[in-house]
Design a protein around this motif. Structure first.
Motif, short mmCIF file in Angstrom:
data_model
loop_
_atom_site.label_atom_id
_atom_site.label_comp_id
_atom_site.label_asym_id
_atom_site.label_seq_id
_atom_site.Cartn_x
_atom_site.Cartn_y
_atom_site.Cartn_z
N LYS A 9 39.95 -22.08 1.99
CA LYS A 9 39.73 -20.57 1.34
C LYS A 9 40.29 -20.37 -0.20
CE LYS A 9 38.50 -19.49 5.99
NZ LYS A 9 38.54 -18.40 6.90
N GLU A 10 41.31 -20.72 -0.16
CA GLU A 10 41.73 -20.55 -1.52
C GLU A 10 41.44 -21.55 -2.43
OE1 GLU A 10 46.03 -19.54 1.15
OE2 GLU A 10 46.00 -20.66 -0.91
N LEU A 11 41.20 -22.03 -3.11
CA LEU A 11 39.75 -23.34 -3.92
C LEU A 11 38.95 -22.35 -3.94
CD1 LEU A 11 42.18 -26.38 -2.71
CD2 LEU A 11 43.16 -24.30 -4.01
N ARG B 268 33.42 -27.73 7.98
CA ARG B 268 33.48 -28.61 9.02
C ARG B 268 33.14 -30.08 8.31
NH1 ARG B 268 30.07 -24.43 12.88
NH2 ARG B 268 32.04 -23.23 13.42
N ASP B 269 32.64 -30.06 7.54
CA ASP B 269 32.10 -31.35 7.35
C ASP B 269 32.99 -32.17 6.12
OD1 ASP B 269 29.61 -30.70 8.03
OD2 ASP B 269 28.20 -30.70 5.55
N LEU B 270 33.70 -31.36 5.85
CA LEU B 270 35.18 -31.52 5.35
C LEU B 270 35.58 -32.57 6.41
CD1 LEU B 270 36.44 -32.72 2.46
CD2 LEU B 270 37.39 -30.64 2.30
N GLU B 271 36.17 -32.15 7.14
CA GLU B 271 37.44 -32.10 8.43
C GLU B 271 36.54 -33.16 9.33
OE1 GLU B 271 38.88 -30.35 12.65
OE2 GLU B 271 37.37 -29.06 11.37
N LYS B 272 35.36 -33.78 9.31
CA LYS B 272 34.87 -34.56 10.22
C LYS B 272 34.57 -35.73 9.53
CE LYS B 272 31.42 -32.49 12.84
NZ LYS B 272 29.65 -31.66 12.68
N PHE B 273 34.68 -35.93 7.43
CA PHE B 273 35.11 -36.69 6.44
C PHE B 273 36.77 -37.20 6.68
CE2 PHE B 273 35.76 -38.32 2.58
CZ PHE B 273 34.90 -39.26 2.19
N LEU C 218 45.21 -30.87 -3.70
CA LEU C 218 45.09 -29.35 -4.16
C LEU C 218 45.41 -28.85 -2.49
CD1 LEU C 218 43.12 -28.34 -7.09
CD2 LEU C 218 45.93 -28.34 -6.61
N LEU C 219 44.52 -29.64 -1.42
CA LEU C 219 44.65 -29.26 -0.06
C LEU C 219 45.48 -29.62 0.63
CD1 LEU C 219 41.29 -30.09 0.95
CD2 LEU C 219 41.75 -28.32 1.34
N THR C 220 47.27 -29.81 0.16
CA THR C 220 48.09 -30.47 1.06
C THR C 220 48.79 -29.72 0.43
OG1 THR C 220 48.63 -31.44 -1.08
CG2 THR C 220 47.72 -32.76 0.54
N ILE D 116 42.57 -27.59 5.91
CA ILE D 116 41.01 -27.00 5.87
C ILE D 116 40.25 -26.75 6.54
CG2 ILE D 116 38.59 -28.94 6.69
CD1 ILE D 116 40.01 -31.11 5.11
N SER D 117 40.37 -26.49 8.47
CA SER D 117 39.92 -25.92 9.66
C SER D 117 41.35 -24.19 9.97
CB SER D 117 40.75 -26.67 11.10
OG SER D 117 42.39 -27.12 10.85
#
Length: 572
Positions: free
Chosen positions: A74-76, A86-91, A67-69, A148-149
């Protein structure tokens, strides 16, 4: 999961679903998370929203990434109430790096064609598919990071993230070698496409020990799973070898394609193999395995030599693949009455028109390749054509000694080469552990027809890397008789350079632990015979002091030796 990832080359990759919808993607993600668990990594905080019964719901997380693609994080929030961007971006960044740390190979089944136009079309197709796959992977990463960012970088980096090597394979029908029915089911590599720079990190970067030779049958006691193995038919000189490689060690199979001439299915239908090597077999599956065979063993099975390298971490080094292959080659040559030579040879052409062929004998780190490289950089030298980089053999033709090569490429130690050499070959090379001591590069240097053409030699040198000399006239000395020469060559002294487990001043019979030691009695008779023939026919036999093992002369020594040889050639 294996560190080798096999990518299906039959698919044309156009969308993210083809990547994220695969079980392989979920398995890769699971493997990455298990590693993070072992490390107790804070990166796992990105998955807190996907915890289920004390573990992580990977299927749900993959769906969320999908879905993030398409939508911003923020829409999810109506699907997952709280995911820390921020955590998801690092992951995601770490997961992308984990993917790129894998050895990545694309495999496409195609029938080999004798028509070179048809073959060009096949190779163009797999190149296009590989490029499309790479583009989809990079775009997937960028799309995720952007959503994400909620930003897009001003500087983009085209990081290598697709298949490092693409293989064209075929299940051979009608091959001449019919002793092993299972071998016909092993995918046979007949073509390869590299996407440089190709960099592999292996678990070991040194070779040790001498491979023992055992006179007993073995092939009828082994059967390999076609889902786990690949066959690389190669020409070692004019000998046909079957090198069977486990998928976990496929990086070393790729190395074969850059070092030797690949044989085609046509060749397999016309002749039987002269030798065989199985790389990456579990010790428990090697008949009567014992610790002496830990770093490899060669069986003499009837008329065929069969090498086996056990699947042990310390054997995960291309040197074992190459040297065991060449040991089998040398054993065959000794049986044929030819003298195997561990060394290098080149045709040196000066700008004044003079020319000479020089052969250098020496074990790993003696300065053979380095001296030739130094020669090529001298202003007076027009060209240095390397014919043999590591192993060759001598034969007699029309009463004269001639030499034959084995490899079309070189497995070069970077530490002793001039700064910048690695970068000049980056577009054609395979780099192995470039950040470590004994870093190596596998680079092609010649065409197959030239290395199998008999070449007359003018100079036959022992490469001495340990004697420190001050005077130019002492850098090359010639022997007066066969006994004097045979003594120096047989002792095989050198200063270890860290390419093996040895250290200090060591000896190796005829600088050749690859067949010469195992058949020393037969080899010694051949060596004496060939040296006598050299003295009779005017080949100059001597010793060249490269000083590669002398502290402070690691770079300068080979240049000084090259200049001394240049002077001798100019005086011819």
């Amino acid at each position: 999961m294996s560190r080798s990832v096999i990518i299906d080359g039959s698919v044309i990759y156009t969308n993210y679903s083809q990547i994220m919808g695969q079980k392989k993607f979920e398995s890769l993600l699971k493997e990455f998370i298990e590693i993070l668990k072992e490390r107790r990594s804070p990166l796992l905080n990105a998955l807190n929203a996907f915890k289920l019964d004390g573990d992580y719901d990977l299927r749900r997380f993959v769906e969320y990434l999908h879905l993030l693609t398409m939508r911003n994080v923020k829409e999810l929030t109506n699907i997952i109430y709280y995911v820390n961007p921020r955590d998801l971006e690092k992951f995601v960044e770490a997961f992308y790096s984990f993917w790129r740390s894998k050895h990545r190979f694309m495999v496409r089944e195609e029938k080999y064609s004798d028509d070179h136009i048809r073959r060009a079309s096949i190779e163009y197709t797999i190149t296009q598919i590989s490029d499309q796959f790479k583009a989809v992977i990079k775009n997937l990463y960028r799309e995720l990071m952007m959503n994400i960012s909620n930003s897009f970088p001003t500087v983009m980096r085209q990081l290598p993230s697709g298949a490092q090597v693409a293989f064209l394979v075929e299940d051979i029908d009608g091959e001449k070698f019919d002793r092993l029915p299972w071998i016909r089911k092993i995918p046979t590599v007949w073509g390869a496409v590299f996407d440089p720079p190709v960099i592999f990190y292996t678990k070991s970067n040194k070779r040790k020990g001498v491979v023992p030779v055992v006179d007993e049958p073995v092939l009828d006691k082994i059967e390999l799973n076609p889902k786990e193995w690949f066959r690389f038919p190669i020409f070692v000189g004019d000998l046909l070898f079957y090198n069977l490689v486990h998928v976990d060690y496929l990086a070393h199979g790729a190395g074969l394609a850059n070092l030797f001439e690949l044989a085609t299915p046509k060749h397999l239908r016309q002749r039987e193999p002269d030798g065989m090597l199985i790389f990456g077999l579990e010790p428990s599956r090697i008949p009567n395995f014992n610790e002496r065979w830990r770093n490899g063993v060669i069986f003499r099975d009837g008329k065929m030599y069969v090498g086996i390298i056990p699947a042990i971490d310390e054997n995960d080094y291309f040197g074992y693949m190459k040297k065991t292959t060449l040991t089998i080659h040398n054993l065959i040559r000794i049986d044929q009455g030819r003298l195997p030579i561990h060394g290098s040879m080149a045709r040196i052409i000066l700008k004044n028109g003079k020319m000479a062929v020089a052969m250098f004998v020496g074990d790993s780190g003696a300065g053979k390749s380095e001296t030739l490289d130094a020669l090529s950089r001298l202003e007076e030298v027009a060209q240095v054509d390397t014919i043999i980089d590591d192993m060759g053999s001598l034969a007699i033709m029309d009463g004269h000694v001639v030499a034959y090569g084995t490899e079309t490429g070189a497995f070069v130690r970077l530490d002793d080469l001039p700064p910048g050499y690695a970068y000049s070959t980056m577009d054609r090379s395979i780099f192995m552990n470039p950040d470590q001591i004994n870093a190596r590069v596998i680079v092609p240097f010649n065409n197959y027809n030239e290395i199998i053409t008999p070449t007359h030699i003018d100079f036959f040198f022992y490469a001495n890397n340990y004697t420190e000399v001050d005077r130019d006239e002492d850098r090359i000395v010639f022997f007066d008789n066969v006994d004097e020469a045979l003594k120096v060559f047989s002792e095989g002294k050198r200063m270890s350079k860290g390419t093996t487990s040895e250290s200090g001043l060591v000896t190796s019979y005829f600088a050749n632990p690859f067949g010469a030691v195992q058949r020393q009695k037969e080899h010694h008779k051949l060596a004496e015979y060939y040296l006598k023939k050299m003295f009779e026919t005017g080949v100059k036999v001597g010793e060249i002091r490269t000083m590669l093992g002398v502290e402070g002369y690691e770079k300068e020594g080979t240049t000084l030796a090259a200049k001394a040889l240049l002077k001798i050639i100019e005086e011819l």
